[in-house]
Design an enzyme around this catalytic site. Structure first.
Site, PDB file in Angstrom:
ATOM      1  N   GLY A 138     110.742  18.593  43.653  1.00 54.05           N
ATOM      2  CA  GLY A 138     109.914  17.760  43.017  1.00 54.05           C
ATOM      3  C   GLY A 138     108.865  18.916  42.230  1.00 54.05           C
ATOM      4  N   ASP A 198     112.248  12.472  40.854  1.00 53.71           N
ATOM      5  CA  ASP A 198     113.507  12.039  40.669  1.00 53.71           C
ATOM      6  C   ASP A 198     113.707  10.620  40.856  1.00 53.71           C
ATOM      7  OD1 ASP A 198     113.448  12.768  43.443  1.00 53.71           O
ATOM      8  OD2 ASP A 198     115.442  12.064  43.401  1.00 53.71           O
ATOM      9  N   ARG A 246     114.465  14.010  36.559  1.00 56.46           N
ATOM     10  CA  ARG A 246     113.374  15.171  36.961  1.00 56.46           C
ATOM     11  C   ARG A 246     112.921  15.591  35.445  1.00 56.46           C
ATOM     12  NH1 ARG A 246     113.255  16.142  42.503  1.00 56.46           N
ATOM     13  NH2 ARG A 246     115.100  15.760  43.562  1.00 56.46           N
ATOM     14  N   GLU A 281     102.442  20.406  45.060  1.00 60.44           N
ATOM     15  CA  GLU A 281     103.097  19.129  45.300  1.00 60.44           C
ATOM     16  C   GLU A 281     103.303  18.447  44.006  1.00 60.44           C
ATOM     17  OE1 GLU A 281     104.990  17.430  47.487  1.00 60.44           O
ATOM     18  OE2 GLU A 281     103.658  16.659  48.951  1.00 60.44           O
ATOM     19  N   ASP A 282     104.617  17.677  43.999  1.00 61.61           N
ATOM     20  CA  ASP A 282     104.777  16.727  42.824  1.00 61.61           C
ATOM     21  C   ASP A 282     103.989  15.472  42.895  1.00 61.61           C
ATOM     22  OD1 ASP A 282     106.162  15.839  44.948  1.00 61.61           O
ATOM     23  OD2 ASP A 282     108.078  15.479  43.801  1.00 61.61           O
ATOM     24  N   ASP A 286     102.268  11.060  48.269  1.00 65.69           N
ATOM     25  CA  ASP A 286     102.421   9.769  48.498  1.00 65.69           C
ATOM     26  C   ASP A 286     102.098   9.148  49.938  1.00 65.69           C
ATOM     27  OD1 ASP A 286     103.632   7.106  48.369  1.00 65.69           O
ATOM     28  OD2 ASP A 286     105.619   7.521  48.717  1.00 65.69           O
ATOM     29  N   THR A 346     105.299  14.629  53.922  1.00 63.25           N
ATOM     30  CA  THR A 346     105.904  15.854  53.725  1.00 63.25           C
ATOM     31  C   THR A 346     104.701  16.750  53.560  1.00 63.25           C
ATOM     32  OG1 THR A 346     107.207  14.506  51.951  1.00 63.25           O
ATOM     33  CG2 THR A 346     107.246  17.112  51.877  1.00 63.25           C
ATOM     34  N   LEU A 347     103.679  16.630  53.169  1.00 65.91           N
ATOM     35  CA  LEU A 347     102.409  17.524  53.011  1.00 65.91           C
ATOM     36  C   LEU A 347     101.977  18.022  54.406  1.00 65.91           C
ATOM     37  CD1 LEU A 347     101.319  18.732  50.770  1.00 65.91           C
ATOM     38  CD2 LEU A 347      99.402  17.073  50.725  1.00 65.91           C
TER      39      LEU A 347
HETATM   40  P1  IMP Z   1     105.418  11.725  50.787  1.00 67.77           P
HETATM   41  O1  IMP Z   1     105.724  10.261  51.184  1.00 67.77           O
HETATM   42  O2  IMP Z   1     103.914  11.915  50.499  1.00 67.77           O
HETATM   43  O3  IMP Z   1     105.725  12.456  51.994  1.00 67.77           O
HETATM   44  O4  IMP Z   1     106.322  12.025  49.663  1.00 67.77           O
HETATM   45  C1  IMP Z   1     107.416  12.736  49.753  1.00 67.77           C
HETATM   46  C2  IMP Z   1     108.291  12.913  48.671  1.00 67.77           C
HETATM   47  O5  IMP Z   1     108.734  11.668  48.108  1.00 67.77           O
HETATM   48  C3  IMP Z   1     107.570  13.680  47.448  1.00 67.77           C
HETATM   49  O6  IMP Z   1     107.419  14.886  47.434  1.00 67.77           O
HETATM   50  C4  IMP Z   1     108.435  12.985  46.125  1.00 67.77           C
HETATM   51  O7  IMP Z   1     109.365  13.835  46.126  1.00 67.77           O
HETATM   52  C5  IMP Z   1     108.914  11.618  46.628  1.00 67.77           C
HETATM   53  N1  IMP Z   1     108.059  10.610  46.269  1.00 67.77           N
HETATM   54  C6  IMP Z   1     107.076   9.855  46.545  1.00 67.77           C
HETATM   55  N2  IMP Z   1     106.566   8.989  45.569  1.00 67.77           N
HETATM   56  C7  IMP Z   1     107.504   9.157  44.578  1.00 67.77           C
HETATM   57  C8  IMP Z   1     107.947   8.393  43.422  1.00 67.77           C
HETATM   58  O8  IMP Z   1     107.049   7.620  43.104  1.00 67.77           O
HETATM   59  N3  IMP Z   1     108.609   8.848  42.522  1.00 67.77           N
HETATM   60  C9  IMP Z   1     109.819   9.680  43.091  1.00 67.77           C
HETATM   61  N4  IMP Z   1     109.676  10.502  43.850  1.00 67.77           N
HETATM   62  C10 IMP Z   1     108.555   9.938  44.959  1.00 67.77           C
HETATM   63 MG    MG Z   2     112.785  12.844  45.636  1.00 69.62          MG
END
Ligand code: IMP
Ligand code: MG
Length: 199
Positions: free
Chosen positions: A64, A179, A185, A119-120, A123, A127-128
């Site tokens: 992303g 995505d 994307r 980071e994209d 959330d 991941t971070l």
């Molecule tokens: P995390 O929940 O912060 O670990 O996010 C993990 C990954 O989930 C991000 O890097 C995105 O690739 C994906 N992600 C989280 N929220 C969204 C969204 O709203 N749309 C698409 N991908 C998302």
């Molecule tokens: Mg994704």
């Protein structure tokens, strides 16, 4: 908006000969191409000022983060390097998987460097957290986060990004690297999809 059947909307069961514009699946644009490009330019200027005279390395989080990284690196005017780290945290659909898998480690030696993780979206932060802990093992001089989007929500641990593009509500969005089932994307804006797409 074009009239398309639910099957052609979600990309399944197409013949391949049919032309389907992914923009037709967009229900609402949150940030358009122009707003994104202006914000990335601002971030680039700010990072160039803050990291002047330092050994800056951008580390993009795949997949992303690569669209944002490719624009941001060119918006930064000071010398710097970039690398990529691969992480997979969403397996399928819109629910975050509890486990994060590292699919690619960095190639550069970043010891003593000032690292910015690109980071994209920030959330849940799972991941971070995993990537942050992995990168820290390489002993950078500093380690900060630049997230294109930050969702407004409570998190178990807060690795608050030093830089962020836009803050958004806790909704599922696509585009600019983000995505839904590996598609959208390449959408130039940040958008919410038509609920029909998820059916
Ligand atoms: P995390 O929940 O912060 O670990 O996010 C993990 C990954 O989930 C991000 O890097 C995105 O690739 C994906 N992600 C989280 N929220 C969204 C969204 O709203 N749309 C698409 N991908 C998302
Ligand atoms: Mg994704």
């Amino acid at each position: 908006m074009q009239t398309l059947s639910a099957t052609s909307r979600n990309g399944n069961g197409r013949t391949g000969a049919e032309f389907v514009d992914m923009n037709d699946d967009v229900a609402e644009v949150l940030h358009d191409e122009k707003a994104i490009s202006a914000r990335v330019a601002e971030l680039g200027r700010q990072i160039s000022r803050d990291y002047a005279g330092r050994r800056l390395v951008l580390i993009g989080v795949m997949k992303g983060g690569i669209v944002f990284l490719s624009d941001l690196t060119r918006a930064i005017s000071i010398p710097h390097e970039f690398d990529l780290v691969g992480a997979q945290s969403y397996r399928n659909g819109t629910t975050p998987a509890p486990q994060v898998t590292i699919t690619k480690d960095i190639d550069l030696d970043i010891k003593g460097c000032d690292v910015l993780l690109i980071e994209d979206i920030y959330d849940t932060g799972h991941t971070l957290k995993v990537i942050h802990d992995l990168i820290e093992l390489s002993r950078p001089a500093s380690l900060e986060v630049c997230a294109f989007l930050v969702k407004k929500k409570e998190r178990p641990y807060d690795l608050k990004p030093k830089y962020s593009g836009f803050e958004i509500d806790d909704v599922f969005v696509v585009g600019y690297g983000l995505d839904y089932k590996e598609k959208y994307r390449n959408l130039k804006s940040i958008a919410k999809l038509d609920p029909e797409v998820y059916q």
